[in-house]
Write a protein that holds these residues in place. Structure first.
Motif, PDB file in Angstrom:
ATOM      1  N   ASN A 102       0.454  -1.324   0.167  1.00  0.00           N
ATOM      2  CA  ASN A 102       0.313  -0.497  -0.025  1.00  0.00           C
ATOM      3  C   ASN A 102       0.913   1.263   0.157  1.00  0.00           C
ATOM      4  O   ASN A 102       0.978   1.991   0.769  1.00  0.00           O
ATOM      5  N   TYR A 103       1.765   0.977  -0.485  1.00  0.00           N
ATOM      6  CA  TYR A 103       2.279   2.667  -1.045  1.00  0.00           C
ATOM      7  C   TYR A 103       1.976   3.625  -1.192  1.00  0.00           C
ATOM      8  O   TYR A 103       1.519   3.319  -2.560  1.00  0.00           O
TER       9      TYR A 103
ATOM     10  N   PHE B  35       1.460   8.868  -8.927  1.00  0.00           N
ATOM     11  CA  PHE B  35      -0.156   9.667  -8.461  1.00  0.00           C
ATOM     12  C   PHE B  35      -0.603   9.732  -8.309  1.00  0.00           C
ATOM     13  O   PHE B  35      -0.519  11.630  -9.077  1.00  0.00           O
ATOM     14  N   TRP B  36      -2.540   9.321  -8.677  1.00  0.00           N
ATOM     15  CA  TRP B  36      -3.720  10.817  -8.529  1.00  0.00           C
ATOM     16  C   TRP B  36      -3.680  10.630  -7.458  1.00  0.00           C
ATOM     17  O   TRP B  36      -4.439   9.455  -7.057  1.00  0.00           O
ATOM     18  N   VAL B  48      -6.109   8.387  -5.985  1.00  0.00           N
ATOM     19  CA  VAL B  48      -7.104   7.909  -6.545  1.00  0.00           C
ATOM     20  C   VAL B  48      -6.403   6.704  -7.448  1.00  0.00           C
ATOM     21  O   VAL B  48      -6.948   4.892  -7.062  1.00  0.00           O
ATOM     22  N   ILE B  49      -4.828   6.601  -7.572  1.00  0.00           N
ATOM     23  CA  ILE B  49      -3.610   5.572  -8.350  1.00  0.00           C
ATOM     24  C   ILE B  49      -3.159   5.621  -8.117  1.00  0.00           C
ATOM     25  O   ILE B  49      -2.376   7.237  -7.755  1.00  0.00           O
ATOM     26  N   ASN B  58      -0.003  -0.906 -17.214  1.00  0.00           N
ATOM     27  CA  ASN B  58      -0.655   0.490 -16.560  1.00  0.00           C
ATOM     28  C   ASN B  58      -1.876  -0.125 -15.186  1.00  0.00           C
ATOM     29  O   ASN B  58      -2.200  -0.903 -15.602  1.00  0.00           O
ATOM     30  N   ALA B  59      -2.007   0.932 -14.306  1.00  0.00           N
ATOM     31  CA  ALA B  59      -2.527   0.617 -13.046  1.00  0.00           C
ATOM     32  C   ALA B  59      -4.234   0.691 -13.406  1.00  0.00           C
ATOM     33  O   ALA B  59      -4.476   1.459 -14.386  1.00  0.00           O
ATOM     34  N   THR B  60      -4.404   0.489 -12.919  1.00  0.00           N
ATOM     35  CA  THR B  60      -6.031   0.460 -13.122  1.00  0.00           C
ATOM     36  C   THR B  60      -6.915   0.370 -11.293  1.00  0.00           C
ATOM     37  O   THR B  60      -6.377  -1.120 -10.871  1.00  0.00           O
ATOM     38  N   GLU B  61      -7.781   0.875 -11.347  1.00  0.00           N
ATOM     39  CA  GLU B  61      -8.183   0.586  -9.827  1.00  0.00           C
ATOM     40  C   GLU B  61      -9.727   1.105 -10.353  1.00  0.00           C
ATOM     41  O   GLU B  61     -10.825   2.052 -10.663  1.00  0.00           O
ATOM     42  N   ASN B  62     -10.956   0.687 -10.617  1.00  0.00           N
ATOM     43  CA  ASN B  62     -12.073   0.104 -10.901  1.00  0.00           C
ATOM     44  C   ASN B  62     -12.294   1.445 -12.247  1.00  0.00           C
ATOM     45  O   ASN B  62     -11.712   0.995 -13.565  1.00  0.00           O
TER      46      ASN B  62
END
Lengths: 116, 118
Positions: A102-103, B35-36, B48-49, B58-62
């Motif tokens: 959880n960085y 980060f966002w 947010v992500i 690429n990162a995804t969160e919902n």
């Protein structure tokens, strides 16, 4: 993840006075950060507070104006001294999450300061 | 020194539509995080992500995803199926560091004010 209690949430102060903002974290953290967010602007780092040592200030911020205390690993205060209307801003504290999964960072809810 | 640039001061989108917020950054570091953060009127900063620079995926969160272009130093945020609760300031942020190492401070862009219209 850490939970931060920041207070006061807002205050209106007379110029020339000082205000102390407190941040209490529900777990021990190594570093705490203090940011200033001027109206309609982004966040600017004021200083980094480590327990047991003097805070490290960013360019444009000095200890006499923004003294910081960090008496233990869960608590820190930022004082805004000899305030002027230009100090009217939101002040936020932040801690780094130390877990590998959880960085990231957790922020307090901010203190909205108005100097009149 | 690292810099983060958000070139869109304000954007608006219709509810249920998709919107992309842009962010570019400049650094000579090879290890870093991006980060966002979202700041609604309550002024609480909400993550947010997050994207680790060493990860190509690429990162995804919902409903939130990023387009991370490391060579171009670009890190855009895509919000799908926009909701009224997405209305907020969005900040792109950079942190120097490597996986498992100590964390330094965040460097923020100037923010993009997003309005989601019904």
């Amino acid at each position: 993840s850490a939970v931060i209690s920041q207070k006061p949430s807002r205050d209106i102060c007379q110029r020339g006075t000082s205000l102390t903002i407190q941040c209490q974290v529900d777990s021990q953290v190594t570093m705490m950060f203090w940011y200033r967010q001027q109206p309609g602007q982004s966040l600017t780092l004021i200083a980094t507070a480590n327990q047991g040592s003097e805070a490290t200030y960013e360019s444009g911020f000095v200890i006499d104006k923004f003294p910081i205390s960090r008496p233990n690993l869960t608590f820190s205060t930022l004082t805004v001294s000899n305030m002027s209307p230009e100090d009217s801003s939101i002040y936020l504290c932040s801690v780094a999450r130390d877990t590998l999964i959880n960085y990231g960072y957790t922020f307090g809810s901010g203190t909205r300061l108005t100097v009149v | 020194a690292q810099t983060v640039t958000q070139s869109q001061p304000e954007m608006s989108v219709q509810e249920a539509e998709t919107v992309t917020l842009s962010c570019t950054y400049d650094t000579s570091e090879s290890n870093y995080y991006l980060f966002w953060y979202k700041q609604p009127p309550s002024r609480q900063m909400i993550l947010v992500i997050r994207q680790e620079a060493y990860k190509q995926q690429n990162a995804t969160e919902n409903r939130f995803s990023v387009n991370f272009q490391k060579a171009a130093k670009s890190f855009s945020l895509k919000i799908s199926d926009s909701q009224l609760g997405d209305t907020a300031m969005y900040f792109c942020a950079f942190m120097k560091g490597r996986y498992g190492g100590s964390q330094g401070n965040l460097i923020f862009g100037k923010g993009t004010k997003l309005s989601v219209k019904p």
